[in-house]
Motif scaffolding. Structure first.
Motif, PDB file in Angstrom:
ATOM      1  N   LEU A 213       6.132   4.583   9.498  1.00 51.16           N
ATOM      2  CA  LEU A 213       4.613   3.999   9.386  1.00 51.16           C
ATOM      3  C   LEU A 213       4.726   2.791   9.732  1.00 51.16           C
ATOM      4  O   LEU A 213       5.439   1.959   9.944  1.00 51.16           O
ATOM      5  N   ASN A 214       3.555   2.667  10.990  1.00 55.13           N
ATOM      6  CA  ASN A 214       3.371   1.354  11.702  1.00 55.13           C
ATOM      7  C   ASN A 214       3.331   0.261  10.906  1.00 55.13           C
ATOM      8  O   ASN A 214       2.989   0.617   9.603  1.00 55.13           O
ATOM      9  N   ASP A 215       3.559  -0.983  11.241  1.00 49.38           N
ATOM     10  CA  ASP A 215       3.783  -2.077  10.286  1.00 49.38           C
ATOM     11  C   ASP A 215       2.538  -2.626   9.766  1.00 49.38           C
ATOM     12  O   ASP A 215       2.502  -2.876   8.426  1.00 49.38           O
ATOM     13  N   GLU A 216       1.425  -2.400  10.433  1.00 48.18           N
ATOM     14  CA  GLU A 216       0.071  -2.876   9.835  1.00 48.18           C
ATOM     15  C   GLU A 216       0.025  -2.010   8.591  1.00 48.18           C
ATOM     16  O   GLU A 216      -0.544  -2.314   7.407  1.00 48.18           O
ATOM     17  N   ALA A 217      -0.110  -0.538   8.847  1.00 46.11           N
ATOM     18  CA  ALA A 217      -0.166   0.315   7.772  1.00 46.11           C
ATOM     19  C   ALA A 217       0.765   0.265   6.522  1.00 46.11           C
ATOM     20  O   ALA A 217       0.210   0.421   5.379  1.00 46.11           O
ATOM     21  N   ARG A 218       2.026   0.024   6.815  1.00 41.96           N
ATOM     22  CA  ARG A 218       2.963  -0.047   5.944  1.00 41.96           C
ATOM     23  C   ARG A 218       2.540  -1.281   4.931  1.00 41.96           C
ATOM     24  O   ARG A 218       2.483  -1.046   3.709  1.00 41.96           O
ATOM     25  N   CYS A 219       2.252  -2.462   5.316  1.00 40.80           N
ATOM     26  CA  CYS A 219       1.979  -3.732   4.827  1.00 40.80           C
ATOM     27  C   CYS A 219       0.418  -3.412   3.994  1.00 40.80           C
ATOM     28  O   CYS A 219       0.307  -3.798   2.884  1.00 40.80           O
ATOM     29  N   LEU A 220      -0.464  -2.567   4.518  1.00 39.44           N
ATOM     30  CA  LEU A 220      -1.462  -2.526   3.887  1.00 39.44           C
ATOM     31  C   LEU A 220      -1.304  -1.739   2.472  1.00 39.44           C
ATOM     32  O   LEU A 220      -2.117  -1.782   1.453  1.00 39.44           O
ATOM     33  N   LEU A 221      -0.602  -0.502   2.945  1.00 41.53           N
ATOM     34  CA  LEU A 221      -0.164   0.129   1.686  1.00 41.53           C
ATOM     35  C   LEU A 221       0.576  -0.643   0.387  1.00 41.53           C
ATOM     36  O   LEU A 221       0.267  -0.666  -0.447  1.00 41.53           O
ATOM     37  N   LEU A 222       1.519  -1.481   1.022  1.00 34.99           N
ATOM     38  CA  LEU A 222       2.018  -2.334  -0.083  1.00 34.99           C
ATOM     39  C   LEU A 222       1.175  -3.294  -0.725  1.00 34.99           C
ATOM     40  O   LEU A 222       1.353  -3.819  -1.691  1.00 34.99           O
ATOM     41  N   GLY A 223       0.490  -3.839   0.168  1.00 30.14           N
ATOM     42  CA  GLY A 223      -0.667  -4.738  -0.512  1.00 30.14           C
ATOM     43  C   GLY A 223      -1.405  -4.246  -1.373  1.00 30.14           C
ATOM     44  O   GLY A 223      -1.991  -4.874  -2.444  1.00 30.14           O
ATOM     45  N   MET A 224      -1.814  -3.038  -1.465  1.00 24.58           N
ATOM     46  CA  MET A 224      -2.501  -2.179  -2.413  1.00 24.58           C
ATOM     47  C   MET A 224      -1.842  -2.138  -3.722  1.00 24.58           C
ATOM     48  O   MET A 224      -2.267  -2.023  -4.974  1.00 24.58           O
ATOM     49  N   VAL A 225      -0.326  -2.083  -3.725  1.00 21.84           N
ATOM     50  CA  VAL A 225       0.482  -1.682  -4.871  1.00 21.84           C
ATOM     51  C   VAL A 225       0.023  -2.729  -6.084  1.00 21.84           C
ATOM     52  O   VAL A 225      -0.213  -2.443  -7.268  1.00 21.84           O
ATOM     53  N   ASN A 226      -0.068  -3.990  -5.815  1.00 20.48           N
ATOM     54  CA  ASN A 226      -0.283  -5.002  -6.983  1.00 20.48           C
ATOM     55  C   ASN A 226      -1.726  -5.690  -6.827  1.00 20.48           C
ATOM     56  O   ASN A 226      -2.091  -6.689  -7.431  1.00 20.48           O
ATOM     57  N   THR A 227      -2.579  -5.015  -5.996  1.00 20.09           N
ATOM     58  CA  THR A 227      -3.824  -5.475  -5.848  1.00 20.09           C
ATOM     59  C   THR A 227      -5.121  -4.557  -6.256  1.00 20.09           C
ATOM     60  O   THR A 227      -6.081  -4.933  -6.863  1.00 20.09           O
ATOM     61  N   GLY A 228      -4.828  -3.105  -5.947  1.00 18.26           N
ATOM     62  CA  GLY A 228      -5.622  -2.308  -6.154  1.00 18.26           C
ATOM     63  C   GLY A 228      -7.070  -2.358  -5.484  1.00 18.26           C
ATOM     64  O   GLY A 228      -7.934  -1.838  -5.669  1.00 18.26           O
ATOM     65  N   TYR A 229      -6.793  -3.141  -4.318  1.00 14.47           N
ATOM     66  CA  TYR A 229      -7.950  -3.194  -3.378  1.00 14.47           C
ATOM     67  C   TYR A 229      -8.365  -1.757  -2.927  1.00 14.47           C
ATOM     68  O   TYR A 229      -7.652  -0.987  -2.423  1.00 14.47           O
ATOM     69  N   ARG A 230      -9.778  -1.531  -2.370  1.00  9.35           N
ATOM     70  CA  ARG A 230      -9.929  -0.314  -1.687  1.00  9.35           C
ATOM     71  C   ARG A 230      -9.567  -0.469  -0.457  1.00  9.35           C
ATOM     72  O   ARG A 230      -9.398  -1.406   0.308  1.00  9.35           O
TER      73      ARG A 230
END
Length: 422
Positions: A267-284
């Motif tokens: 998974l490209n790096d930006e998409a990977r980090c966006l996914l991980l960013g959602m784990v503990n923030t729950g942002y849309r």
């Protein structure tokens, strides 16, 4: 502006702008301000000039080859001259003195009545008919206040279901003039949706969205264009079943599958980090992709992100908020402290992540999606006993009671989130 008395009353004197020389033979116009006191005359001058400009613009439009433009120009010109536009038949039924008043208001330089003015005041411009697809074209302008603040991607998402509703209606009923839409037409359209619901192709919720968008569009055009139509739009919606929501990922699945070493390789790096960013923030997802260097604040004593209406429209007034960064989400943002330009103005992010997770067998059930991480974060907060107001503030949801005070501090919220963070 030059104001001077002519006889007993003050007049405004101005040169005719070059734009209107083709429709106005005079080089200079004198406009009566219908008053004697100079102070009152000066206060009325700006409005009088604006009305003159409005009339000239209407006359320009009245020379248009577009029938609808000519009709609207005639209405505007009649209004600028102090009359309501009436068709010729209605003008003929007016009292004689009213017809004479309209006739006398028609400019007639060199004893030749201006044909555009005459058509506007005597009602000889035929009313145009607006079809359903033409109504859609008008709607974008008439409802433009609904698009204020939307990003390019949000605008596309807003337009798409409305275009779809019109396509669906035309496919069933045809591109009828909206004045000729009957109750039977609407029932035929509804029946098409009922057949699809019974076949299991769509839900009642999907059908109702089409009906809502179609109805809003037709009502907006009817109101804003002053058409005065009685539209047959009532009692068409379907009873909606229980809304299907995405189930949350279980904690075990997140830990052993999504966060397993190497699980997100490919998974490209930006998409990977966006996914991980959602784990503990729950942002849309759209909130994550819109973040910038100004709204990612890693150097604060409590690292956090700020969801703000910058270059886009937020889902609601409650969506504006700050969310502390902890665990894998904090580490992900350290890789992209200035945001995610690849997806900032793109609608492809969720589709790319869902396709990747599905291809790797990393969706817990067929009903799961990338968005399930948001639901999972809320469930973890609920299980940890985090206060309802704090949960709603973090999620950007409305609180079902009055909000008092500023709410919990960012430091306190960060401590609570850290306890449940991966």
């Amino acid at each position: 502006m030059s104001i001077a008395k002519r006889g007993r009353l003050y007049h405004l004197r101005r040169r005719v702008p070059h734009r209107y020389r083709g429709i106005e033979p005079r080089e200079t116009v004198w406009i009566s301000l219908h008053t004697d006191p100079e102070m009152i005359a000066r206060s009325k001058a700006d409005r009088a000039w604006s009305q003159m400009i409005e009339a000239w613009e209407a006359r320009l439009a009245g020379n248009s080859a577009d029938a609808e433009a000519r009709y609207e120009a005639a209405r505007d010109l009649a209004r600028a001259r102090g009359f309501r536009y009436l068709d010729a038949g209605s003008v003929g039924k007016l009292p004689v003195e009213d017809v004479v008043e309209r006739g006398e208001a028609i400019p007639a330089p060199a004893n030749q009545p201006d044909p555009v003015e005459a058509a506007a005041l005597l009602g000889t411009v035929p009313e145009t008919r607006i079809t359903v697809t033409k109504a859609l074209q008008h709607y974008w302008t008439l409802a433009r206040e609904k698009t204020f603040g939307k990003s390019e991607d949000q605008l596309r998402r807003w337009e798409a279901p409305r275009k779809k509703a019109i396509r669906n209606f035309v496919a069933v009923v045809g591109d009828k003039e909206i004045a000729n839409i009957t109750r039977d037409d609407m029932l035929d359209f509804r029946q098409q949706w009922l057949d699809r619901i019974e076949a299991g192709e769509v839900t009642a919720n999907s059908a109702n969205k089409d009906l809502i968008h179609l109805g809003d569009l037709l009502k907006t055009v009817n109101t804003m264009k002053r058409l005065g139509l009685s539209l047959p739009l009532g009692e068409l919606s379907f009873k909606e079943g229980e809304a299907r929501t995405r189930p949350p990922f279980s904690e075990d699945w997140i830990k052993t599958r999504l966060l397993a070493p190497g699980a997100l390789e490919g998974l490209n790096d930006e998409a990977r980090c966006l996914l991980l960013g959602m784990v503990n923030t729950g942002y849309r997802p759209s909130e994550g992709t819109a973040l910038t260097a100004d709204t990612i604040r890693l150097n604060h004593n409590v690292p956090h992100i700020s969801i703000e209406p910058i270059g886009r429209q937020l889902k609601s007034q409650y969506a504006r908020r700050v969310i502390p960064l902890t665990g894998v989400s904090l580490e992900a943002f350290k890789e992209f402290p200035e945001g995610f330009p690849r997806y900032r103005d793109s609608a492809t992010f969720s589709a790319i992540v869902n396709k990747f997770l599905r291809g790797k067998g990393m969706l817990e059930t067929p009903r799961h999606s990338f968005y399930s991480l948001r639901h999972s974060f809320e469930d973890r907060m609920l299980a940890a006993g985090i206060d309802d107001r704090i949960r709603r503030d973090l999620f950007g949801h409305r609180l079902d009671r009055e909000r008092y005070g500023k709410g919990a501090s960012l430091e306190h919220v960060a401590e609570l989130v850290a306890r449940i963070a991966f």
